[in-house]
Design a protein around this motif. Sequence first.
Motif, PDB file in Angstrom:
ATOM      1  N   VAL A 132      27.385  11.624  67.047  1.00 40.49           N
ATOM      2  CA  VAL A 132      27.858  10.542  67.919  1.00 40.49           C
ATOM      3  C   VAL A 132      29.320  10.830  68.237  1.00 40.49           C
ATOM      4  O   VAL A 132      30.138  10.945  67.326  1.00 40.49           O
ATOM      5  CB  VAL A 132      27.717   9.174  67.219  1.00 40.49           C
ATOM      6  N   ILE A 133      29.614  10.969  69.535  1.00 38.99           N
ATOM      7  CA  ILE A 133      30.984  11.327  69.915  1.00 38.99           C
ATOM      8  C   ILE A 133      31.655  10.093  70.520  1.00 38.99           C
ATOM      9  O   ILE A 133      31.200   9.554  71.528  1.00 38.99           O
ATOM     10  CB  ILE A 133      30.978  12.504  70.921  1.00 38.99           C
ATOM     11  N   GLY A 134      32.734   9.641  69.885  1.00 41.91           N
ATOM     12  CA  GLY A 134      33.414   8.423  70.325  1.00 41.91           C
ATOM     13  C   GLY A 134      34.379   8.618  71.489  1.00 41.91           C
ATOM     14  O   GLY A 134      34.222   7.987  72.540  1.00 41.91           O
ATOM     15  N   PRO A 135      35.384   9.465  71.361  1.00 45.41           N
ATOM     16  CA  PRO A 135      36.449   9.559  72.368  1.00 45.41           C
ATOM     17  C   PRO A 135      36.128  10.475  73.548  1.00 45.41           C
ATOM     18  O   PRO A 135      35.225  11.317  73.465  1.00 45.41           O
ATOM     19  CB  PRO A 135      37.630  10.148  71.594  1.00 45.41           C
ATOM     20  N   GLU A 136      36.906  10.330  74.593  1.00 48.47           N
ATOM     21  CA  GLU A 136      36.664  11.104  75.817  1.00 48.47           C
ATOM     22  C   GLU A 136      37.068  12.573  75.690  1.00 48.47           C
ATOM     23  O   GLU A 136      36.452  13.444  76.294  1.00 48.47           O
ATOM     24  CB  GLU A 136      37.367  10.471  77.024  1.00 48.47           C
ATOM     25  N   GLU A 137      38.119  12.859  74.904  1.00 48.48           N
ATOM     26  CA  GLU A 137      38.604  14.257  74.891  1.00 48.48           C
ATOM     27  C   GLU A 137      37.516  15.229  74.446  1.00 48.48           C
ATOM     28  O   GLU A 137      37.250  16.212  75.148  1.00 48.48           O
ATOM     29  CB  GLU A 137      39.859  14.438  74.022  1.00 48.48           C
ATOM     30  N   PRO A 138      36.884  14.996  73.280  1.00 44.73           N
ATOM     31  CA  PRO A 138      35.840  15.964  72.889  1.00 44.73           C
ATOM     32  C   PRO A 138      34.684  16.019  73.883  1.00 44.73           C
ATOM     33  O   PRO A 138      34.078  17.085  74.057  1.00 44.73           O
ATOM     34  CB  PRO A 138      35.365  15.469  71.513  1.00 44.73           C
ATOM     35  N   LEU A 139      34.379  14.910  74.539  1.00 48.74           N
ATOM     36  CA  LEU A 139      33.297  14.939  75.532  1.00 48.74           C
ATOM     37  C   LEU A 139      33.684  15.831  76.692  1.00 48.74           C
ATOM     38  O   LEU A 139      32.908  16.688  77.130  1.00 48.74           O
ATOM     39  CB  LEU A 139      32.988  13.517  76.006  1.00 48.74           C
ATOM     40  N   CYS A 140      34.919  15.650  77.188  1.00 48.28           N
ATOM     41  CA  CYS A 140      35.363  16.465  78.328  1.00 48.28           C
ATOM     42  C   CYS A 140      35.516  17.929  77.933  1.00 48.28           C
ATOM     43  O   CYS A 140      35.391  18.817  78.770  1.00 48.28           O
ATOM     44  CB  CYS A 140      36.675  15.915  78.889  1.00 48.28           C
ATOM     45  N   GLU A 141      35.777  18.172  76.654  1.00 48.72           N
ATOM     46  CA  GLU A 141      35.919  19.568  76.197  1.00 48.72           C
ATOM     47  C   GLU A 141      34.574  20.243  75.954  1.00 48.72           C
ATOM     48  O   GLU A 141      34.525  21.439  75.667  1.00 48.72           O
ATOM     49  CB  GLU A 141      36.738  19.602  74.895  1.00 48.72           C
ATOM     50  N   GLY A 142      33.490  19.464  76.000  1.00 47.86           N
ATOM     51  CA  GLY A 142      32.171  20.099  75.881  1.00 47.86           C
ATOM     52  C   GLY A 142      31.561  20.077  74.489  1.00 47.86           C
ATOM     53  O   GLY A 142      30.664  20.877  74.191  1.00 47.86           O
ATOM     54  N   TYR A 143      32.018  19.177  73.635  1.00 48.59           N
ATOM     55  CA  TYR A 143      31.429  19.108  72.285  1.00 48.59           C
ATOM     56  C   TYR A 143      29.929  18.788  72.349  1.00 48.59           C
ATOM     57  O   TYR A 143      29.161  19.286  71.532  1.00 48.59           O
ATOM     58  CB  TYR A 143      32.128  18.029  71.436  1.00 48.59           C
ATOM     59  N   ALA A 144      29.535  17.935  73.297  1.00 49.30           N
ATOM     60  CA  ALA A 144      28.114  17.557  73.358  1.00 49.30           C
ATOM     61  C   ALA A 144      27.273  18.786  73.689  1.00 49.30           C
ATOM     62  O   ALA A 144      26.212  18.998  73.096  1.00 49.30           O
ATOM     63  CB  ALA A 144      27.909  16.458  74.406  1.00 49.30           C
ATOM     64  N   ASP A 145      27.756  19.613  74.607  1.00 48.26           N
ATOM     65  CA  ASP A 145      27.013  20.820  74.992  1.00 48.26           C
ATOM     66  C   ASP A 145      26.872  21.761  73.796  1.00 48.26           C
ATOM     67  O   ASP A 145      25.821  22.335  73.549  1.00 48.26           O
ATOM     68  CB  ASP A 145      27.738  21.568  76.117  1.00 48.26           C
ATOM     69  N   LYS A 146      27.994  21.898  73.060  1.00 54.14           N
ATOM     70  CA  LYS A 146      28.009  22.883  71.969  1.00 54.14           C
ATOM     71  C   LYS A 146      27.184  22.428  70.770  1.00 54.14           C
ATOM     72  O   LYS A 146      26.615  23.251  70.070  1.00 54.14           O
ATOM     73  CB  LYS A 146      29.447  23.110  71.492  1.00 54.14           C
ATOM     74  N   LEU A 147      27.191  21.134  70.498  1.00 53.01           N
ATOM     75  CA  LEU A 147      26.603  20.678  69.235  1.00 53.01           C
ATOM     76  C   LEU A 147      25.132  20.291  69.333  1.00 53.01           C
ATOM     77  O   LEU A 147      24.475  20.095  68.317  1.00 53.01           O
ATOM     78  CB  LEU A 147      27.415  19.508  68.666  1.00 53.01           C
ATOM     79  N   ARG A 195      38.210  25.242  69.509  1.00 53.71           N
ATOM     80  CA  ARG A 195      38.261  26.713  69.381  1.00 53.71           C
ATOM     81  C   ARG A 195      37.348  27.208  68.274  1.00 53.71           C
ATOM     82  O   ARG A 195      36.799  28.292  68.344  1.00 53.71           O
ATOM     83  CB  ARG A 195      39.694  27.175  69.096  1.00 53.71           C
ATOM     84  N   GLU A 196      37.254  26.373  67.222  1.00 56.35           N
ATOM     85  CA  GLU A 196      36.386  26.793  66.107  1.00 56.35           C
ATOM     86  C   GLU A 196      35.124  25.962  66.090  1.00 56.35           C
ATOM     87  O   GLU A 196      34.599  25.648  65.027  1.00 56.35           O
ATOM     88  CB  GLU A 196      37.077  26.601  64.752  1.00 56.35           C
ATOM     89  N   ILE A 197      34.618  25.613  67.267  1.00 55.35           N
ATOM     90  CA  ILE A 197      33.485  24.692  67.320  1.00 55.35           C
ATOM     91  C   ILE A 197      32.267  25.251  66.576  1.00 55.35           C
ATOM     92  O   ILE A 197      31.447  24.487  66.058  1.00 55.35           O
ATOM     93  CB  ILE A 197      33.145  24.327  68.793  1.00 55.35           C
ATOM     94  N   TYR A 198      32.188  26.595  66.494  1.00 53.76           N
ATOM     95  CA  TYR A 198      31.053  27.185  65.770  1.00 53.76           C
ATOM     96  C   TYR A 198      31.043  26.735  64.316  1.00 53.76           C
ATOM     97  O   TYR A 198      30.003  26.638  63.683  1.00 53.76           O
ATOM     98  CB  TYR A 198      31.078  28.717  65.883  1.00 53.76           C
ATOM     99  N   ARG A 199      32.259  26.436  63.782  1.00 53.83           N
ATOM    100  CA  ARG A 199      32.314  25.976  62.381  1.00 53.83           C
ATOM    101  C   ARG A 199      31.605  24.629  62.236  1.00 53.83           C
ATOM    102  O   ARG A 199      30.911  24.367  61.271  1.00 53.83           O
ATOM    103  CB  ARG A 199      33.776  25.825  61.913  1.00 53.83           C
ATOM    104  N   LEU A 200      31.819  23.772  63.234  1.00 57.29           N
ATOM    105  CA  LEU A 200      31.184  22.453  63.192  1.00 57.29           C
ATOM    106  C   LEU A 200      29.668  22.591  63.417  1.00 57.29           C
ATOM    107  O   LEU A 200      28.878  21.879  62.796  1.00 57.29           O
ATOM    108  CB  LEU A 200      31.821  21.556  64.264  1.00 57.29           C
ATOM    109  N   GLU A 201      29.304  23.546  64.278  1.00 54.84           N
ATOM    110  CA  GLU A 201      27.872  23.808  64.481  1.00 54.84           C
ATOM    111  C   GLU A 201      27.214  24.239  63.174  1.00 54.84           C
ATOM    112  O   GLU A 201      26.154  23.729  62.805  1.00 54.84           O
ATOM    113  CB  GLU A 201      27.690  24.949  65.496  1.00 54.84           C
TER     114      GLU A 201
END
Length: 451
Positions: free
Chosen positions: A74-89, A56-62
């Motif tokens: 580098v994204i290890g687990p499946e949950e953040p991948l399925c949630e779209g962290y790769a797209d956002k970051l 929800r606060e992915i902009y903070r990580l960006e």
Amino acid sequence: MSGKMNVLLIGGGGREHALAQKLVQSRRLGDLWITNPENAGLAALGKAVDVPVGIREIYRLEQFCDKHKIGMVVIGPEEPLCEGYADKLSGPARMVFGPSAEAARLEGDKAWSKQLMRSASIPTADARIFTDYRAAKDYLASRESPPALEGRSQGLAARSKDLHAESPPVIKAAGLAKGKGVVVPRNFKDAYAALERMMVKKEFGDAGSRVVIEERLEGTEVSVLAIVDGGNILVLPACRDHKRLLDKDEGPNTGGMGAFCPADNLDDETLRHVEREILVPTIDALRRDGIAYRGVLYAGLMLTPAGPKALEFNCRFGDPECQPLMARLKSDLIDLLEGACKGTLDRVEVEWDSRAACTVVLAARGYPDAPKKGAVIEGLEAGAKVADAQIAIGGATRDRDGRVVVSGGRVLSVTGLGETLAAARRTAYECCSKISFEGAQMRTDIGAGAG
Ligand code: AMP
Ligand code: GLY
């Protein structure tokens, strides 16, 4: 090659600690940032990000990545991948190792994944997909008592019924269920119960609103992981894992109680067959849908008498399969991951240690249902002194007094290297014997007779 790079590693288990151990060996690493400092192993190797890391606060990580000039995530687990962290970051100045949310559906949506396999003629178990509980139940009933076949002898019909009665189909929640969404029932009663738990009691929430009912395959299992850069595929040495909690493959399924590499049940020719018939057609099918796959493509396979068949795809390194793989990888991990991100994997030289690696998991009391936290872990220093052994921390944290205590289910994974698998497992178990905590659970047969 290129200069130093700041890396952000997302995830907090043994897999991520093994990746971090390899990243800090890279001559190209600048700062290593981590999202899960509660993991005592990660905390010792990286600096903790100081912003919330939720989607929800992915902009903070960006913003964090921009501020700290993170060159690779580098994204290890499946949950953040399925949630779209790769797209956002990902961004012009930042690579992300890990597939987009669309591509991660290969793992996150077993129904979609099955349809893709079917459309690309990838060898896999026959399956039906259901969104309606009654229809699923009726289908199960039809499998339990197939209608007598017209024109066939009674004997044949009876035998065919026996055959079905022996092997009820496998029931899978289509969505992510923390490794618990697959039931291989012993009998039809268990199969109905699994269906009810998923579709009526909603034990896995939305993940169980669609269910895959699939033919049960017989054979031995193997995990083939590949790094993919959108087009090129680099197949890694095959691994085997041990999913059941107890020796002799008894007890409940877990996330994995151990693994070893290379696998002993797959020769080079079969590995090439898997690449040609399963991995390449999967990447091609995704590409036809406009999806470029970048990251780890993990195929869980059953070696059946009719050849290798895909049981599932994962969109990340396995945990614990990542541990023996990282122990054997001699090349620079950043070079390899960068090749995947930039589409230049064909130009990356990858070298593997010729020795075998065997990883044994030490799990908490009560794992997998209700792991008990708090036990103090003794002997980590003595374990670390065992030659050719490495300890990855999965579920352990430092308490206020600086002691390392159990904080999760799979507490440690201990990897041994050796000239043979037998030697590798001796080293791993020797290291395990130095470490103790109350209620520790460990299989004693990882890599032995490989079953
Ligand atoms: P999955 O998460 O789909 O890999 O399933 C977890 C485990 O369930 C696998 O490692 C297999 O042991 C088992 N399994 C899954 N699908 C099947 C199948 N079609 N036939 C037999 N066993 C299966
Ligand atoms: N060890 C199995 C997995 O990571 O899915």
